[in-house]
Design a protein around this motif. Structure first.
Motif, PDB file in Angstrom:
ATOM      1  N   LYS A 155      -1.614  -6.794  -6.890  1.00 52.55           N
ATOM      2  CA  LYS A 155      -2.331  -5.546  -6.605  1.00 52.55           C
ATOM      3  C   LYS A 155      -2.086  -5.099  -5.168  1.00 52.55           C
ATOM      4  O   LYS A 155      -1.954  -3.911  -4.898  1.00 52.55           O
ATOM      5  N   ARG A 156      -2.043  -6.079  -4.267  1.00 53.17           N
ATOM      6  CA  ARG A 156      -1.759  -5.749  -2.859  1.00 53.17           C
ATOM      7  C   ARG A 156      -0.377  -5.124  -2.728  1.00 53.17           C
ATOM      8  O   ARG A 156      -0.199  -4.133  -2.030  1.00 53.17           O
ATOM      9  N   LYS A 157       0.584  -5.684  -3.446  1.00 51.35           N
ATOM     10  CA  LYS A 157       1.955  -5.153  -3.384  1.00 51.35           C
ATOM     11  C   LYS A 157       1.995  -3.728  -3.923  1.00 51.35           C
ATOM     12  O   LYS A 157       2.656  -2.863  -3.372  1.00 51.35           O
ATOM     13  N   GLU A 158       1.282  -3.514  -5.051  1.00 46.49           N
ATOM     14  CA  GLU A 158       1.250  -2.172  -5.653  1.00 46.49           C
ATOM     15  C   GLU A 158       0.638  -1.165  -4.683  1.00 46.49           C
ATOM     16  O   GLU A 158       1.148  -0.058  -4.517  1.00 46.49           O
ATOM     17  N   LEU A 159      -0.488  -1.569  -4.067  1.00 46.96           N
ATOM     18  CA  LEU A 159      -1.169  -0.672  -3.129  1.00 46.96           C
ATOM     19  C   LEU A 159      -0.266  -0.381  -1.932  1.00 46.96           C
ATOM     20  O   LEU A 159      -0.167   0.757  -1.484  1.00 46.96           O
ATOM     21  N   ARG A 160       0.403  -1.429  -1.431  1.00 46.04           N
ATOM     22  CA  ARG A 160       1.302  -1.253  -0.279  1.00 46.04           C
ATOM     23  C   ARG A 160       2.417  -0.270  -0.635  1.00 46.04           C
ATOM     24  O   ARG A 160       2.751   0.622   0.136  1.00 46.04           O
ATOM     25  N   ALA A 161       2.982  -0.429  -1.847  1.00 46.62           N
ATOM     26  CA  ALA A 161       4.080   0.456  -2.267  1.00 46.62           C
ATOM     27  C   ALA A 161       3.579   1.899  -2.387  1.00 46.62           C
ATOM     28  O   ALA A 161       4.261   2.834  -1.960  1.00 46.62           O
ATOM     29  N   SER A 162       2.369   2.075  -2.944  1.00 45.97           N
ATOM     30  CA  SER A 162       1.809   3.435  -3.084  1.00 45.97           C
ATOM     31  C   SER A 162       1.578   4.056  -1.714  1.00 45.97           C
ATOM     32  O   SER A 162       1.869   5.236  -1.504  1.00 45.97           O
ATOM     33  N   LEU A 163       1.057   3.255  -0.784  1.00 47.13           N
ATOM     34  CA  LEU A 163       0.798   3.783   0.557  1.00 47.13           C
ATOM     35  C   LEU A 163       2.103   4.140   1.273  1.00 47.13           C
ATOM     36  O   LEU A 163       2.165   5.146   1.979  1.00 47.13           O
ATOM     37  N   ASP A 164       3.134   3.329   1.061  1.00 56.43           N
ATOM     38  CA  ASP A 164       4.427   3.641   1.696  1.00 56.43           C
ATOM     39  C   ASP A 164       4.971   4.968   1.171  1.00 56.43           C
ATOM     40  O   ASP A 164       5.499   5.777   1.931  1.00 56.43           O
TER      41      ASP A 164
ATOM     42  N   ASN B 262      -6.375   9.879  -5.067  1.00 56.63           N
ATOM     43  CA  ASN B 262      -7.421   9.751  -6.092  1.00 56.63           C
ATOM     44  C   ASN B 262      -7.103   8.657  -7.102  1.00 56.63           C
ATOM     45  O   ASN B 262      -8.005   8.026  -7.649  1.00 56.63           O
ATOM     46  N   ARG B 263      -5.814   8.398  -7.299  1.00 60.55           N
ATOM     47  CA  ARG B 263      -5.397   7.389  -8.296  1.00 60.55           C
ATOM     48  C   ARG B 263      -5.270   5.986  -7.721  1.00 60.55           C
ATOM     49  O   ARG B 263      -5.035   5.042  -8.460  1.00 60.55           O
ATOM     50  N   LEU B 264      -5.388   5.841  -6.396  1.00 65.23           N
ATOM     51  CA  LEU B 264      -5.238   4.509  -5.793  1.00 65.23           C
ATOM     52  C   LEU B 264      -6.302   3.545  -6.317  1.00 65.23           C
ATOM     53  O   LEU B 264      -7.451   3.956  -6.521  1.00 65.23           O
ATOM     54  N   HIS B 265      -5.908   2.275  -6.482  1.00 64.16           N
ATOM     55  CA  HIS B 265      -6.857   1.280  -6.988  1.00 64.16           C
ATOM     56  C   HIS B 265      -7.678   0.687  -5.847  1.00 64.16           C
ATOM     57  O   HIS B 265      -7.575  -0.499  -5.538  1.00 64.16           O
ATOM     58  N   VAL B 266      -8.459   1.544  -5.209  1.00 62.93           N
ATOM     59  CA  VAL B 266      -9.407   1.079  -4.190  1.00 62.93           C
ATOM     60  C   VAL B 266     -10.737   1.777  -4.486  1.00 62.93           C
ATOM     61  O   VAL B 266     -10.762   2.788  -5.191  1.00 62.93           O
ATOM     62  N   SER B 267     -11.800   1.233  -3.942  1.00 67.11           N
ATOM     63  CA  SER B 267     -13.098   1.815  -4.269  1.00 67.11           C
ATOM     64  C   SER B 267     -13.244   3.186  -3.594  1.00 67.11           C
ATOM     65  O   SER B 267     -12.562   3.503  -2.625  1.00 67.11           O
ATOM     66  N   ASP B 268     -14.150   4.002  -4.169  1.00 73.90           N
ATOM     67  CA  ASP B 268     -14.348   5.363  -3.659  1.00 73.90           C
ATOM     68  C   ASP B 268     -14.776   5.373  -2.202  1.00 73.90           C
ATOM     69  O   ASP B 268     -14.487   6.318  -1.475  1.00 73.90           O
TER      70      ASP B 268
ATOM     71  N   MET C 123      -7.405   1.940   5.961  1.00 80.08           N
ATOM     72  CA  MET C 123      -7.982   1.734   4.634  1.00 80.08           C
ATOM     73  C   MET C 123      -7.377   0.486   3.979  1.00 80.08           C
ATOM     74  O   MET C 123      -8.099  -0.335   3.410  1.00 80.08           O
ATOM     75  N   PHE C 124      -6.055   0.328   4.089  1.00 82.73           N
ATOM     76  CA  PHE C 124      -5.369  -0.827   3.503  1.00 82.73           C
ATOM     77  C   PHE C 124      -5.893  -2.125   4.125  1.00 82.73           C
ATOM     78  O   PHE C 124      -6.212  -3.087   3.417  1.00 82.73           O
ATOM     79  N   SER C 125      -6.006  -2.098   5.451  1.00 84.08           N
ATOM     80  CA  SER C 125      -6.458  -3.298   6.149  1.00 84.08           C
ATOM     81  C   SER C 125      -7.920  -3.624   5.805  1.00 84.08           C
ATOM     82  O   SER C 125      -8.274  -4.779   5.552  1.00 84.08           O
ATOM     83  N   ASP C 126      -8.771  -2.600   5.750  1.00 84.35           N
ATOM     84  CA  ASP C 126     -10.176  -2.826   5.392  1.00 84.35           C
ATOM     85  C   ASP C 126     -10.298  -3.367   3.966  1.00 84.35           C
ATOM     86  O   ASP C 126     -11.121  -4.231   3.675  1.00 84.35           O
ATOM     87  N   HIS C 127      -9.452  -2.814   3.087  1.00 83.48           N
ATOM     88  CA  HIS C 127      -9.474  -3.244   1.692  1.00 83.48           C
ATOM     89  C   HIS C 127      -9.118  -4.732   1.576  1.00 83.48           C
ATOM     90  O   HIS C 127      -9.735  -5.477   0.831  1.00 83.48           O
ATOM     91  N   LEU C 128      -8.099  -5.144   2.351  1.00 82.21           N
ATOM     92  CA  LEU C 128      -7.669  -6.553   2.313  1.00 82.21           C
ATOM     93  C   LEU C 128      -8.750  -7.484   2.838  1.00 82.21           C
ATOM     94  O   LEU C 128      -8.932  -8.581   2.338  1.00 82.21           O
ATOM     95  N   ASN C 129      -9.426  -7.016   3.883  1.00 79.85           N
ATOM     96  CA  ASN C 129     -10.372  -7.894   4.544  1.00 79.85           C
ATOM     97  C   ASN C 129     -11.792  -7.806   3.997  1.00 79.85           C
ATOM     98  O   ASN C 129     -12.700  -8.392   4.574  1.00 79.85           O
ATOM     99  N   SER C 130     -11.957  -7.054   2.925  1.00 76.12           N
ATOM    100  CA  SER C 130     -13.297  -6.916   2.362  1.00 76.12           C
ATOM    101  C   SER C 130     -13.801  -8.276   1.862  1.00 76.12           C
ATOM    102  O   SER C 130     -13.214  -8.879   0.968  1.00 76.12           O
ATOM    103  N   PHE C 131     -14.848  -8.760   2.431  1.00 72.73           N
ATOM    104  CA  PHE C 131     -15.390 -10.074   2.084  1.00 72.73           C
ATOM    105  C   PHE C 131     -15.788 -10.139   0.610  1.00 72.73           C
ATOM    106  O   PHE C 131     -15.408 -11.053  -0.112  1.00 72.73           O
TER     107      PHE C 131
END
Lengths: 105, 183
Positions: B45-54, B96-102, B156-164
Motif C-alpha cells: 500500500k505504501r508503494k502504491e501511495l508513493r507511486a500515486s503521489l509521484d 479524492n481516490r487516494l487510499h488515505v483517510s479524509d 501527508m505521505f509522511s504523516d500517513h506513514l507515521n500514524s500510530f
C-alpha cells in the motif's frame, strides 16, 4: 416551491468559463444573474450540483457565488439557502465557501 | 490452591496439556502469519501511495508549466484556460481516490485551493488578461503555491506513514482477539 436543484453541467454548461459577460457565453456573471438570483428569491433551498463540468476557474466561482453575496442585501439568506453537491472534486465546496465568506466583508 | 506442578504431572491432565500445547503452536503460527501478511500489505500500500503521489507531483509541475506559459503569452487562449482548469480538476479527483483517510486529504485542501486560485483567480479571463513577465507576482505566486502544494502532499505521505493508530491498531485488535480465544 420549497427546493430546487440546479445541475450546472446540464442546465447551464459543461464548460463554464470566465468572470464577466464579456468573457464568454457561460461566465460566472451570467450564471449568477440568470440562475442564482432569480431562484434564490423563489425557493427555500437551492441545491447546486457541481459535478459533470470540465472544471471551474476560480474567477468564475468568485464572480458567481462571491458576487451573489455582494449583490444581495441580506447575505445571510445566501448561506442559509444555498447547498452544494460535489462528489467529483472534494475541494470545490470549501473554495466556494471561502469566496462567499470573503465577499461578506 | 493445588500446586501447578501437581496438575501438570497428573496423568489425567495429559490430554488437556497436549491440546493446550498444540493450540499454542497453532496460535503462534497464525499470529506470525498475520503479522507478516500485515507488513507485506502495508508495504504494498505504501508503494502504491508513493507511486500515486509521484504521478500527482508530475501532473502539478506540468500544470504549473502550462499556467506560467498561459500567463506570459502575448495573447489570451481560452483553450489553454479550459485545459488548465480541467487538469486541476483531474488532480483533485486523483487526490479524492487516494487510499488515505479524509483527515489527511483535508490537510492538503488549503494548498490545493491556493494553487488553483493563484492560477485562475487573477488574469485568467479575456477581459482582464495582460501578458505577464516571468518575475511578476502572478507567475511567482503560481510557482510558490505549486511548491507548497507538492510539499503538503509529501507531508501527508509522511504523516500517513507515521500514524500510530494506523500502524498499531490492528496489532492491538489481534491481541484482544488472541486473549478472547485463549481465555
Amino acid at each position: 416551491m420549497l427546493n430546487m436543484i440546479i445541475n450546472i453541467a446540464k442546465e447551464f454548461s459543461p464548460f463554464p468559463a470566465g468572470r464577466f459577460l464579456t468573457d464568454g457565453p457561460y461566465s460566472g456573471e451570467k450564471f449568477r444573474e440568470e440562475f442564482l438570483i432569480p431562484n434564490i428569491e423563489r425557493h427555500e433551498e437551492l441545491l447546486i450540483n457541481l459535478d459533470g463540468v470540465m472544471g471551474f476557474g476560480s474567477s468564475f466561482l468568485e464572480e458567481a457565488f462571491g458576487g451573489l453575496v455582494r449583490r444581495l442585501d441580506n447575505s445571510s439568506v445566501v448561506f442559509k439557502k444555498i447547498k452544494f453537491i460535489s462528489n467529483e472534486d472534494p475541494f470545490l465546496i470549501d473554495e466556494i465557501n471561502s469566496y462567499m465568506e470573503g465577499a461578506k466583508g | 490452591m493445588p500446586d501447578i506442578w501437581v496438575l501438570i504431572n497428573d496423568p489425567e491432565n495429559a490430554g488437556f496439556l497436549r491440546l493446550f500445547a498444540s493450540a499454542t503452536t497453532w496460535i503462534l503460527i497464525l499470529g506470525g502469519w498475520f503479522v507478516v501478511n500485515s507488513h507485506n500489505n502495508d508495504r504494498e500500500k505504501r508503494k502504491e501511495l508513493r507511486a500515486s503521489l509521484d504521478l500527482l507531483k508530475v501532473d502539478i509541475l506540468a500544470i504549473t508549466q502550462k499556467a506560467v506559459s498561459f500567463h506570459v503569452n502575448s495573447y489570451y487562449s481560452s483553450y489553454e484556460a479550459m485545459q488548465i482548469v480541467s487538469n486541476i480538476k483531474s488532480i483533485n479527483r486523483s487526490i479524492n481516490r487516494l487510499h488515505v483517510s479524509d483527515a489527511y486529504k483535508l490537510d492538503i485542501q488549503p494548498q490545493s485551493n491556493k494553487f488553483k486560485q493563484r492560477i485562475s483567480l487573477v488574469n485568467f479571463d479575456s477581459s482582464s488578461f495582460c501578458p505577464q513577465v516571468y518575475d511578476s507576482p502572478v507567475v511567482m505566486g503560481i510557482i510558490k503555491s505549486s511548491e507548497d502544494y507538492i510539499d503538503s502532499l509529501e507531508t501527508m505521505f509522511s504523516d500517513h506513514l507515521n500514524s500510530f493508530w494506523r500502524r498499531y491498531f490492528k496489532y492491538l485488535l489481534s491481541l484482544l482477539g488472541f486473549y478472547w480465544c485463549y481465555f
